[in-house]
Write an enzyme that holds these catalytic residues in place. Structure first.
Site, PDB file in Angstrom:
ATOM      1  N   ASP A  82       0.879  -1.162   0.000  1.00 28.80           N
ATOM      2  CA  ASP A  82       0.000   0.000   0.000  1.00 28.80           C
ATOM      3  C   ASP A  82       0.921   1.219   0.000  1.00 28.80           C
ATOM      4  O   ASP A  82       2.091   1.139   0.386  1.00 28.80           O
ATOM      5  CB  ASP A  82      -0.954  -0.013   1.213  1.00 28.80           C
ATOM      6  CG  ASP A  82      -2.125   0.951   0.989  1.00 28.80           C
ATOM      7  OD1 ASP A  82      -2.054   1.769   0.039  1.00 28.80           O
ATOM      8  OD2 ASP A  82      -3.107   0.904   1.757  1.00 28.80           O
TER       9      ASP A  82
HETATM   10  C1  BGC Z   1      -4.933   3.436   0.154  1.00 31.19           C
HETATM   11  C2  BGC Z   1      -5.033   2.454  -0.995  1.00 31.19           C
HETATM   12  C3  BGC Z   1      -4.838   3.172  -2.294  1.00 31.19           C
HETATM   13  C4  BGC Z   1      -3.504   3.888  -2.272  1.00 31.19           C
HETATM   14  C5  BGC Z   1      -3.206   4.660  -3.532  1.00 31.19           C
HETATM   15  C6  BGC Z   1      -3.686   4.292   0.085  1.00 31.19           C
HETATM   16  O1  BGC Z   1      -3.744   5.336   0.997  1.00 31.19           O
HETATM   17  O2  BGC Z   1      -4.964   2.743   1.380  1.00 31.19           O
HETATM   18  O3  BGC Z   1      -6.299   1.823  -0.965  1.00 31.19           O
HETATM   19  O4  BGC Z   1      -4.935   2.279  -3.348  1.00 31.19           O
HETATM   20  O5  BGC Z   1      -3.491   4.818  -1.202  1.00 31.19           O
HETATM   21  O6  BGC Z   1      -4.040   5.753  -3.631  1.00 31.19           O
END
Ligand code: BGC
Length: 751
Positions: free
Chosen positions: A230
């Site tokens: 993530d």
């Molecule tokens: C989120 C993810 C997301 C990623 C990219 C993170 O803060 O938890 O779900 O895909 O950011 O935006």
């Protein structure tokens, strides 16, 4: 692109390390001299958030205009696999049109608490339902030659301290609830990528968790794609790589690459592990290259129509007393509440879509109203402050209408990434408005727009409640169709709506303290908890009404006895006994009352949605395999079925099972019991080798009944090692049991 092995052989250590770390915010590193292009990854899950301008992972800066489909909370209420596939495929098409190779979704985290700020992005409290729907979304997206990223692996069930909270969880609960939601999706759909979560599980960050990323995900489930972090989840890049984290996102400005290179040079990380990660990334890049559709475009109008179709099935008619809905297309209808004009249709954060267009409920109602006259009142202020003038105006309009439809829901900030709710209540000015209107009008229906369960203290005072969830950009048209009966509602809840927050299973342990959150409710998440404790929810899991009625009959199993290696076929007939066409969601639960371990009362193991014309009947079929009967046995580290009679329950909801039948399942797993001197009389009682001893000793315990003692219970719980001293005492030494005799007995019993 060249063959992967050839490419790998040409790459320097630095190049390999750099491929395992993001090249930018939304793309992997491009290595042009090797002919390796960059992959573009963007959010997900209910649309494509491609940022052509300034980048961020919180939904702050504008993205390209794309279709905003209903959020996962609503899509899950459809219980419609085919629909999930179609929406996934449409998202895949939009990825092609936007030159995106990986879409970051779906999210398969379990709704542990209705307070979780990101519940709108997740499917369900039930792992079977969640996994089934996630699999279809993935298959749909990947049918278009782009990859999905199943997220957030795993146990990311809250936003509070999401970056470093330590989830303390027992193995069975992890396997049966939280991992099962991912497992089914990985096994059935093979997503190109899996995104690891921010949090720790039992002390180890998911991004550095070898058990999770390698042993379970790859070795047990056979995942063949790459694991991506993530955004900003990585702590120690080299440790992550060794654990199975292939790609760090976004770029870490050289830090991750350096960590990998120096770990390999110092011998802390094997180059073979790095090579594996590179191979996995290259093989996804190669699929993306092959899947790329040159000058792809997509039909935005068709996708808007699909978003509307999806929204129709995502709404749940929770209550409909006296048939207040559908609305008649005549007379006066008071439409109250600002969400009728500025609807909520998605949540906040990284999933935020810049919609191609947004339909307005009030306008769509007007279009569908025919002979009915609509009157609008704001009723309450969106900032949550009490406003007597708005309330009075709404009461006045209500008084002149035949029926009132109140639009209520959560404010944007309550369905939001990065923050959990602290209460399940709607803003109090909305609760007050609904209660006041219900006092002055007998025909009130409430439309709810929210991404997760809310308390409805006024539920008993209104006639109708329609849960519209966060239904995407075309929600308004679908809503008008349902309210006026041009479409029959067919959604059912994929999550329990509790009476109050205090009733929720993890009330005491959510969101934990400053370091950890303990999942002490264990397996008893959602309906598993309400079933077990008898606490009555407001609306149970699986509940949803229709404008028609359905009758279930003729439940048949293709066998009454089976081995756990066989499959069971279950069928029944469902008939539409009403006057309108409608779709019914038939639920199959399995119950095993005689379990030797603590198990939920029943668990969802099958569901089908059937479309029926008035008077029509159809046969619904299910196939159940071993997993439908098994629990995760931590003694053997695997799934095990206990031999016995299992009940197959067919339900209209988790609280309303209408048919049942029994099947005897025989286990093929033999679990050898091991006895020691600390085993009890009860433990050895059924062993033939111990029969003589148990009988003699229990016979010698004569007196005591008159004291009200349950001698048998007392006796059974004694450790067998105590028999040596006890028998000395009883018999004055004559015929006493010796430690040698007991050891001999144990050896005999242990074979
Ligand atoms: C989120 C993810 C997301 C990623 C990219 C993170 O803060 O938890 O779900 O895909 O950011 O935006």
């Amino acid at each position: 692109m060249e063959d992967i092995k050839t490419l790998l052989a040409k790459m320097t250590l630095e190049e390999k390390a750099s491929l395992c770390c993001g090249g930018g915010f939304w793309n992997t590193r491009e290595l042009p001299h090797l002919g390796i292009p960059a992959l573009t990854l963007t959010d997900g899950p209910h649309g494509v958030r491609k940022q052509s301008g300034a980048a961020d992972h919180l939904g702050l800066n504008e993205s390209d205009k794309t279709t905003c489909f209903p959020t996962a909370a609503g899509m899950a209420a459809s219980w419609n696999r085919e629909l999930l596939y179609k929406v996934g495929a449409a998202i895949g098409e939009e990825c092609q049109a936007e030159d995106v190779q990986i879409v970051l979704g779906p999210g398969a985290n379990i709704k542990r608490s209705p307070l979780c700020g990101r519940n709108f992005e997740y499917f369900s409290e039930d792992p079977y339902l969640s996994a089934q729907l996630a699999a279809k979304h993935i298959q749909g997206a990947q049918s278009q030659g782009v990859g999905a990223s199943l997220k957030h692996f795993a146990a990311n069930n809250q936003e509070t301290r999401r970056f470093n909270i330590d989830v303390v969880i027992d193995e069975r609960t992890l396997r049966e609830i939280y991992l099962a939601s991912f497992e089914g999706a990985v096994v059935d759909a093979q997503p190109w990528t899996v995104m690891c979560a921010y949090n720790k599980i039992n002390g180890e960050f998911c991004s550095q968790n070898r058990k999770l990323l390698t042993e379970i995900l790859r070795e047990e489930w056979g995942f063949a794609g790459f694991v991506v972090s993530d955004w900003f989840a990585v702590s120690e890049r080299d440790k992550g790589l060794a654990a199975g984290l292939d790609l760090e996102m976004p770029t870490s400005a050289g830090i991750g690459k350096e960590a990998i290179v120096s770990a390999v040079k110092s011998g802390g990380l094997s180059e073979a592990a790095l090579d594996k990660a590179v191979e996995r990334i290259l093989s996804v890049i190669s699929k993306a290259v092959d899947g790329k559709k040159a000058s792809a475009a997509c039909d935005k109008a068709a996708h808007h129509a699909l978003a509307r179709e999806a929204a129709r099935e995502s709404m749940v008619l929770l209550k409909n007393e006296g048939g207040v809905l559908p609305l008649a297309k005549k007379g006066g209808i008071a439409v109250i509440g600002p969400f009728a004009k500025t609807p909520r249709f998605q949540g906040a954060g990284s999933s935020h879509i810049n919609a191609t267009r947004v339909d307005i409920p009030y306008d769509e109602l007007e279009k569908a109203a025919e002979g009915a006259a609509l009157m609008y009142a704001e009723g309450y202020a969106l900032n949550g402050e009490a406003d007597a003038a708005l309330l009075e105006e709404a009461k006045k309009i209500a008084a002149s209408a035949d029926v009132c439809v109140i639009f209520a829901g959560l404010p944007d900030k309550d369905d939001s990434e990065g923050k959990d709710r602290v209460s399940l209540r709607l803003p109090e000015n909305q609760n007050a408005l609904i209660a006041e209107i219900a006092k002055v009008h007998k025909s009130v229906a409430v439309v709810l727009m929210n991404g997760s369960a809310v308390e409805t203290p006024w539920a008993g005072d209104v006639k109708g409640i329609l849960e519209a969830y966060l239904g995407g950009q075309a929600m308004a048209g679908a809503l008008a169709e349902i309210l006026f009966g041009d479409c029959n509602p067919s959604g059912k809840l994929a999550e329990t709506f509790p009476q109050t927050l205090h009733d929720t299973p993890c009330f005491i342990n959510f969101p934990g303290d400053s370091k950890r959150v303990e999942y002490r409710e264990g397996l008893f998440v959602g309906y598993r908890y309400y079933d077990k404790t008898g606490v009555k929810p407001l609306f149970p899991f699986g509940h949803g009404l229709s404008y028609t009625t359905f009758e279930y009959s003729d439940l048949r199993l293709d066998k009454s006895e089976m081995m756990d290696t066989e499959e069971l076929r279950v069928s029944l007939t469902v008939k539409n006994t009403g006057k309108r066409a409608g779709k019914e969601i038939v639920q199959l639960y399995v119950r095993y009352p005689a379990a030797s371990v603590i198990r939920p009362v029943k668990e969802l193991k099958g569901f089908e949605k059937v479309d029926l014309a008035p008077g029509e009947e159809k046969q619904v079929e299910f196939t159940l395999g071993k997993r439908a009967f098994a629990f995760y046995d931590t003694d053997i580290n695997g799934w095990r079925v206990e031999s016995g009679d299992f009940e197959i329950l067919i339900g209209k909801s988790s609280a309303e099972t209408v048919l049942s039948a029994l099947v005897h399942v025989t286990s093929t797993t033999t679990v050898k019991k091991r006895y020691t001197l600390d085993s009890t009389i009860a433990d050895i009682r059924d062993e033939p080798a111990a029969a003589q001893l148990v009988q003699t000793l229990s016979g010698s315990l004569g007196a005591g009944q008159e004291l009200g003692l349950d001698l048998d219970a007392l006796f059974s719980s004694i450790k067998i090692r105590s028999l040596v001293a006890m028998s000395q005492f009883k018999s004055g030494g004559k015929g006493a049991v010796t430690i040698e005799q007991l050891n001999g007995l144990i050896a005999a019993m242990n074979g």
